[in-house]
Scaffold this motif. Structure first.
Motif, PDB file in Angstrom:
ATOM      1  N   GLU A 153       0.844  -1.379   0.025  1.00 52.78           N
ATOM      2  CA  GLU A 153      -0.013   0.034   0.080  1.00 52.78           C
ATOM      3  C   GLU A 153       0.885   1.284   0.088  1.00 52.78           C
ATOM      4  OE1 GLU A 153      -3.954   1.575   2.282  1.00 52.78           O
ATOM      5  OE2 GLU A 153      -2.365   0.454   3.659  1.00 52.78           O
TER       6      GLU A 153
ATOM      7  N   VAL B 145      -7.523   0.577  -1.751  1.00 56.83           N
ATOM      8  CA  VAL B 145      -7.584  -0.389  -0.637  1.00 56.83           C
ATOM      9  C   VAL B 145      -8.746  -0.041   0.250  1.00 56.83           C
ATOM     10  CG1 VAL B 145      -6.297  -1.449   1.089  1.00 56.83           C
ATOM     11  CG2 VAL B 145      -5.188  -1.023  -1.067  1.00 56.83           C
TER      12      VAL B 145
ATOM     13  N   ILE C  48      -5.597  -5.327   0.325  1.00 61.16           N
ATOM     14  CA  ILE C  48      -4.457  -5.024  -0.793  1.00 61.16           C
ATOM     15  C   ILE C  48      -4.218  -6.335  -1.750  1.00 61.16           C
ATOM     16  CG2 ILE C  48      -1.811  -4.831  -0.939  1.00 61.16           C
ATOM     17  CD1 ILE C  48      -1.756  -3.586   1.739  1.00 61.16           C
TER      18      ILE C  48
END
Length: 347
Positions: free
Chosen positions: A51, A78, A95
């Motif tokens: 991320e 996400v 994710i």
């Protein structure tokens, strides 16, 4: 992508790692940074998705070093995919789920050189803000005692020096000491700003891509480095076209289309690259103001003068900044040099 996908949620002290193979979650465990490094070193090649955050570029470089296929993904995407409450495990799973979406767009990370240049830019920006804040505070505080800091009286420097040198103004020693300390801090910030600018100029000499961007209209050292940071990585910032890069910086009109009707608005006020966009538009505006005062020498200058006549200087500056980003993208992607198209005089 590899058959094994690993979703990594990065935090300051712990790292959540979710391993998924053939759409099945094999593990979702918490690791320390050292344990995660060993995990990358001992694992077979796989797809590792981080991320996007402050440390994601560093860990992406680590994953690539150990032979993995590393990607960065948007935190906003996400968050929209996460199905349950926000926890480290749910984030890591989200994710992986985001990476499996069709036609997903990953975010490009930065190289170590780009991170260093970006750090110098951030230090410079903070120095400018601090210098401006102290200057405004000193001017305001002195004005409360009816002490002017106009340019004809030596500006802020003259006002402070006269105040400290005047023994008849009945100011206490504590106030004089505080005022002297604030003024010395202002001087040190001014010296620091000069050092930052010198570091940026020297960095341009070490990066040929930055140096050739200086040939673009309205692009100085600051804008050249900003463009290199945004576009100069291996996959050119993850953009397929120059217009995508320009839209990401916020130099293209917002579009709202529905039912076959296209509505084109103005450039958005809220973008992530506000400082980059502001610097590009400021540089373009300076060039536009210079061009309209003389005869056009290139085809682009003729185009600028036409835009100014139709839409005004501000729109022309934004249009030039948009064209600058697209041209920079073409130069970096194709490895070419910028050559202005000069117009032959009629007589």
């Amino acid at each position: 992508m590899k058959s094994t996908i690993v979703g990594v949620d990065l935090a300051k002290k712990v790292i959540q790692v979710c391993t998924c193979t053939n759409h099945t979650v094999r593990s979702n465990v918490e690791m320390t940074p050292n344990e995660f490094t060993q995990f990358l070193a001992n694992s077979k090649p796989m797809s590792v998705v981080f991320e996007a955050c402050s440390t994601s570029s560093y860990w992406k470089q680590k994953a690539l070093f150990f032979g993995h296929d590393a990607h960065l993904i948007s935190a906003k995407l996400v968050a929209s995919v996460r199905q349950s409450q926000k926890t480290d495990k749910n984030d890591a799973l989200a994710i992986v789920q985001s990476a499996l979406l069709p036609d997903v767009r990953f975010i490009s990370g930065k190289s170590a050189q780009q991170q260093q240049l970006q750090s110098i830019m951030r230090l410079r920006e903070l120095c400018v803000k601090q210098k401006t804040a102290i200057s405004n505070q000193l001017i305001a505080l002195l004005s409360e005692f009816n002490i002017s800091s106009s340019n004809r009286n030596g500006g802020l420097k003259g006002a402070v020096e006269r105040t400290l040198a005047d023994s008849k103004n009945e100011f206490s020693e504590h106030f004089r000491s505080s005022l002297d300390t604030a003024w010395k801090l202002y001087i040190e910030l001014s010296k620091s700003l000069v050092i930052y600018d010198q570091c940026l100029e020297n960095s341009i000499e070490e990066h040929p891509d930055c140096k050739k961007l200086l040939k673009l209209e309205g692009v100085g050292p600051i804008n050249a480095i900003n463009l290199y940071i945004a576009l100069g990585c291996g996959d050119l910032g993850g953009f397929n076209k120059g217009k995508d890069a320009s839209a990401c910086i916020g130099l293209t009109p917002l579009q709202h289309s529905s039912g076959g009707k296209n509505k084109i608005g103005s450039i958005g006020k809220h973008v992530k690259n506000t400082i980059v966009r502001s610097n590009l538009i400021t540089g373009a505006s300076n060039f536009v103001n210079h061009v309209i005062k003389r005869e056009a020498k290139t085809a682009k200058e003729i185009w600028i003068q036409g835009v100014v006549d139709r839409r005004g200087i501000k729109c022309a500056a934004v249009a030039l900044a948009n064209k600058t980003v697209r041209t920079a993208f073409a130069m970096l992607s194709q490895g070419t040099e910028y050559r202005a198209d000069f117009v032959k005089p009629l007589f």
